[in-house]
Write a protein that holds these residues in place. Structure first.
Motif, PDB file in Angstrom:
ATOM      1  N   TYR A 315       0.821  -1.206   0.000  1.00 16.32           N
ATOM      2  CA  TYR A 315       0.000   0.000   0.000  1.00 16.32           C
ATOM      3  C   TYR A 315       0.857   1.258   0.000  1.00 16.32           C
ATOM      4  O   TYR A 315       2.057   1.219   0.239  1.00 16.32           O
ATOM      5  CB  TYR A 315      -0.956   0.012   1.196  1.00 16.32           C
ATOM      6  N   ASN A 338      -4.179   1.520  -0.885  1.00 12.25           N
ATOM      7  CA  ASN A 338      -4.176   2.819  -1.548  1.00 12.25           C
ATOM      8  C   ASN A 338      -2.933   3.012  -2.414  1.00 12.25           C
ATOM      9  O   ASN A 338      -1.821   2.646  -2.037  1.00 12.25           O
ATOM     10  CB  ASN A 338      -4.257   3.934  -0.508  1.00 12.25           C
ATOM     11  N   GLY A 342      -3.376   2.558  -9.734  1.00 12.94           N
ATOM     12  CA  GLY A 342      -4.146   1.350  -9.472  1.00 12.94           C
ATOM     13  C   GLY A 342      -3.567   0.534  -8.340  1.00 12.94           C
ATOM     14  O   GLY A 342      -2.364   0.551  -8.080  1.00 12.94           O
ATOM     15  N   SER A 343      -4.441  -0.214  -7.657  1.00  9.09           N
ATOM     16  CA  SER A 343      -3.957  -1.142  -6.636  1.00  9.09           C
ATOM     17  C   SER A 343      -3.358  -2.379  -7.286  1.00  9.09           C
ATOM     18  O   SER A 343      -2.331  -2.894  -6.857  1.00  9.09           O
ATOM     19  CB  SER A 343      -5.104  -1.539  -5.709  1.00  9.09           C
ATOM     20  N   ALA A 360      -8.443  -2.596  -2.809  1.00 10.45           N
ATOM     21  CA  ALA A 360      -9.246  -1.434  -2.416  1.00 10.45           C
ATOM     22  C   ALA A 360      -8.388  -0.179  -2.423  1.00 10.45           C
ATOM     23  O   ALA A 360      -7.350  -0.137  -1.768  1.00 10.45           O
ATOM     24  CB  ALA A 360      -9.848  -1.643  -1.023  1.00 10.45           C
ATOM     25  N   ASN A 361      -8.837   0.835  -3.151  1.00 12.28           N
ATOM     26  CA  ASN A 361      -8.029   2.041  -3.322  1.00 12.28           C
ATOM     27  C   ASN A 361      -8.808   3.280  -2.881  1.00 12.28           C
ATOM     28  O   ASN A 361      -9.730   3.720  -3.561  1.00 12.28           O
ATOM     29  CB  ASN A 361      -7.601   2.185  -4.785  1.00 12.28           C
ATOM     30  N   TYR A 362      -8.410   3.823  -1.742  1.00 12.53           N
ATOM     31  CA  TYR A 362      -9.010   5.047  -1.209  1.00 12.53           C
ATOM     32  C   TYR A 362      -7.952   6.153  -1.161  1.00 12.53           C
ATOM     33  O   TYR A 362      -7.833   6.881  -0.185  1.00 12.53           O
ATOM     34  CB  TYR A 362      -9.594   4.786   0.179  1.00 12.53           C
ATOM     35  N   ALA A 372      -9.133   0.758  -9.168  1.00 14.03           N
ATOM     36  CA  ALA A 372      -8.392  -0.087  -8.231  1.00 14.03           C
ATOM     37  C   ALA A 372      -7.849  -1.324  -8.930  1.00 14.03           C
ATOM     38  O   ALA A 372      -6.696  -1.711  -8.742  1.00 14.03           O
ATOM     39  CB  ALA A 372      -9.290  -0.476  -7.063  1.00 14.03           C
ATOM     40  N   GLY A 400     -13.187   1.050  -3.698  1.00 12.24           N
ATOM     41  CA  GLY A 400     -12.408   2.281  -3.618  1.00 12.24           C
ATOM     42  C   GLY A 400     -13.294   3.496  -3.486  1.00 12.24           C
ATOM     43  O   GLY A 400     -14.517   3.391  -3.291  1.00 12.24           O
ATOM     44  N   GLU A 405     -14.369   1.129 -10.072  1.00 10.84           N
ATOM     45  CA  GLU A 405     -13.122   0.565  -9.548  1.00 10.84           C
ATOM     46  C   GLU A 405     -12.685  -0.701 -10.276  1.00 10.84           C
ATOM     47  O   GLU A 405     -11.794  -1.401  -9.837  1.00 10.84           O
ATOM     48  CB  GLU A 405     -13.258   0.297  -8.051  1.00 10.84           C
TER      49      GLU A 405
END
Length: 513
Positions: A315, A338, A342-343, A360-362, A372, A400, A405
Motif C-alpha cells: 500500500y 491505496n 491502481g492497486s 481497495a483504493n481510497y 483499483a 475504492g 473501480e
C-alpha cells in the motif's frame, strides 16, 4: 518653513546614529528562560546517517533585554549533536543576545557511529546547557541509533557510482541504472539487523535471494531490488502474534524512520521481477511507500507461475501496488491498498489467479486516474497488441473511493478470459456509458457468478489502509466455502472454514481494535 527644513536633517542624522549603535545594554540571564519543550526527541536514525533537523524555541518572557553568557552542548565539541543558533552553526556559543519578550530558534541534528559499541541499538543522549552555576538551565537531547547492514554500489575511479546494464535503446545506447550485484555472502538476509539499500541490489542468474522472517529492509530514494534473468526471490515471512509489532513479518519500506515519513508515498523505487526471473515466492511481506510496490514482467506461461504471493500487504505506492506485464501471478490473502493509480494492474495479457484478496483504493493524496483493478490484454499507453489473458478472482473485494473501480480492456486480437466468483465489486455506472459493453454485463455468468455489486464494504479505516471488515460489511459470510477451504486461514491467522467472508480478512465480532 525654513525652520522645518532645518529640523528634518537633524532628525535624520539622529535616527541614523541610533541605528548604528552597537552598545545596547543587556542584563545577564537570570535563569528564567522558558523553552518550547524540556526534552528534544530526535527520532530513530541509522548509524552514520544524519537525522532530520529538529527545533527548540527559547523564550525571554521578561521586560529586559538579556544576554545568555554561554549556550553549549554538555559534551562540548565531542558531542555528536550539532546546533544552529539563530543562523550560526556550532556546539558552543557565548553572550547570546535575546531581546525582551522575544525568542530565538535553536536547530538540532545528529549523526552517530554505533559500530564501536557492539550494540544493535543505542540510546544516545546529551543536553543543551544555558548559562552555568546556580543559574544554569538545560534541555535534554535524546535519539535512538540503530545499527544496520548497508548495501550500496561501489564508487568508480572517476567518482561515478557502479551501474547495472538494463538493455539497449532504439538508438543503440546503453540503458543503465545505479546499482550493483549482490555477492553470494549477501544473498541471505536475516532479522539480526535491518538492511539499508542504496541503488538497485541485483541478483545474478541462477542465484536466489532469501529473506528470513522478521527481516527489515529499508531503501534509499530511487533504490530497490532487481531480479534478473534466471534469478529468484524467496521472502519467508511468517504469521506474527503482535499485529502492531509484526515481529515475523518481512517489511520493505524507505530509510526515513521519522514518524512524519511513515505514510509518505514514493520514497523509494520498486521490487522488480524482470523478464527471465523465475520461481519467485513471497509470504507475509509488507511493502509500503514505494513508487511501484512490485513490478512483475514476462514469463506469462510459467507453471508454476512467475510469482506466488500470499498473506501480504502492499500500500501507499505513488503509482501502482502490483504492476504486472505479460506475466503470471498466483495470489491469496492479499491486501492491495491505496495507490496513486491502481492497486492491481495486469496488462499485456498474462495468467492470473487471486483468492481471498482485498483490492481497495481510497487514495487521498491527490487526483487518481486509474481504477483499483485494471486488466487488459494490451498496453493501453502504446496501443500495441499484447498477449492472451486469463484472470480469475474468487472471494475477492474490488472497492475504492471512485465510482468505477474495475477497468477491463481488450483489443480483440488476443483472447480475454476473465471471471469473478463470489466477489464484491464497486462499479457505479451513473452515466450508463458501459451499458452496451459486454465486458461489464454483470448478469453474464461466463464472467460473473454470485457477484455483490456496489454493496457496503464497511472497512475499519481506509485512510490508514486498515481494510478489516466492520459490523455492517456486506462481505461477511458471502464467500464461496469451497475456495475458503483452499485458503483456510486468513491473513491474520483466523480460521475461515465456517461461514467464510469475502476478502483477505475474516470479520471478528467484538475483536477489532
Amino acid at each position: 518653513m525654513r525652520q522645518s527644513l532645518f529640523i528634518i536633517p537633524i532628525l535624520l542624522i539622529t535616527l541614523l546614529w541610533c541605528s548604528c549603535r552597537k552598545d545596547f545594554q543587556y542584563d545577564t540571564s537570570s535563569g528564567n528562560l522558558e523553552f518550547s519543550k524540556d526534552t528534544v526527541y530526535l527520532d530513530t536514525v541509522f548509524t552514520n546517517i544524519g537525522s532530520s533537523t529538529y527545533s527548540l524555541k527559547v523564550y525571554n518572557r521578561s521586560n529586559s533585554d538579556i544576554q545568555i553568557p554561554s549556550l553549549r552542548l554538555a559534551q562540548g565539541n565531542n558531542s555528536s549533536y550539532r546546533l544552529n543558533v539563530d543562523g550560526v552553526a556550532g556546539k558552543e556559543f557565548e553572550n547570546v543576545p535575546l531581546m525582551a519578550k522575544d525568542s530565538l530558534f535553536i536547530f538540532i541534528e545528529t549523526t552517530f557511529d554505533i559500530s564501536a559499541l557492539n550494540q544493535n541499538e543505542f540510546l544516545y543522549t546529551d543536553a543543551i546547557l544555558f548559562d552555568e552555576g546556580p543559574k544554569q538551565q538545560e534541555v535534554q537531547l535524546v535519539t535512538l541509533i540503530k545499527d544496520a547492514i548497508f548495501l550500496y554500489p561501489a564508487e568508480n575511479a572517476d567518482g561515478t557510482k557502479e551501474t547495472l546494464l538494463l538493455g539497449i535503446d532504439e538508438e543503440g545506447n546503453e540503458i543503465r541504472i545505479e546499482g550493483f550485484l549482490l555477492t553470494d555472502e549477501q544473498l541471505s538476509f536475516s532479522n539480526e539487523k535491518p538492511y539499508v539499500i542504496y541503488g538497485y541490489a541485483a541478483v545474478a542468474s541462477e542465484k536466489t535471494l532469501n529473506i528470513a522472517a522478521g527481516s527489515r529492509v529499508h531503501f534509499h530514494k530511487d533504490s530497490g531490488i532487481l531480479m534478473g534473468e534466471g534469478a529468484s526471490l524467496n521472502v519467508n515471512g511468517t504469521l506474527s502474534m503482535d499485529t502492531l509489532l509484526l515481529e515475523n513479518e518481512v517489511i520493505f519500506e524507505g530509510d526515513r524512520l521519522e514518524p512524519e515519513f511513515s505514510e509518505v508515498p514514493g520514497q523509494w523505487g520498486t521490487i522488480w521481477l524482470a523478464p527471465g526471473s523465475t520461481n519467485n515466492t513471497i509470504n507475509h511481506l509488507t511493502i509500503r511507500n514505494a513508487s511501484v510496490g512490485l513490478l512483475v514482467e514476462g514469463n506469462s506461461g510459467l507453471n508454476p507461475p512467475k510469482l506466488s504471493i500470499s498473506n501480504s500487504q502492499i500500500y501507499n505506492s505513488l503509482s501502482i501496488n502490483i504492476w504486472s506485464r505479460s506475466s503470471s501471478i498466483n495470489g491469496e490473502n492479499l491486501v492491495l491498498g491505496n495507490a496513486g493509480n491502481g492497486s492491481l494492474v495486469c496488462e499485456n495479457g498474462g495468467v492470473y489467479s487471486f483468492l481471498h484478496s482485498t483490492i481497495a483504493n481510497y487514495w487521498s493524496n491527490g487526483f487518481r486516474s486509474g481504477a483499483a483493478l485494471q486488466i487488459s490484454n494490451y498496453n493501453e499507453a502504446t496501443g500495441v497488441s499484447g498477449q492472451d489473458l486469463s484472470a480469475s478472482f474468487i472471494n475477492c473485494i474490488v472497492d475504492g473511493n471512485t465510482f468505477l473501480e474495475l477497468s477491463l480492456m481488450s483489443d480483440q486480437a488476443n483472447s480475454f478470459d476473465f471471471s469473478f466468483t463470489n466477489c464484491l465489486i464497486k462499479f457505479k455506472d451513473t452515466n450508463n456509458q458501459f451499458d452496451t459493453n459486454p465486458l461489464y454485463d454483470f448478469t453474464n455468468t461466463t464472467y460473473y457468478n454470485n457477484i455483490f455489486l456496489n454493496e457496503n464494504t464497511d472497512f475499519l479505516n481506509t485512510a490508514k489502509n486498515d481494510f478489516r471488515l466492520g459490523n455492517s460489511s456486506s462481505a461477511i459470510g458471502k464467500a464461496d466455502p469451497g475456495t475458503a477451504f483452499l485458503v483456510p486461514i486468513d491473513i491474520l491467522g483466523t480460521d475461515r472454514t465456517s461461514e467464510p467472508d469475502i476478502g483477505a480478512f475474516e470479520f471478528i465480532a467484538g475483536g477489532q481494535n
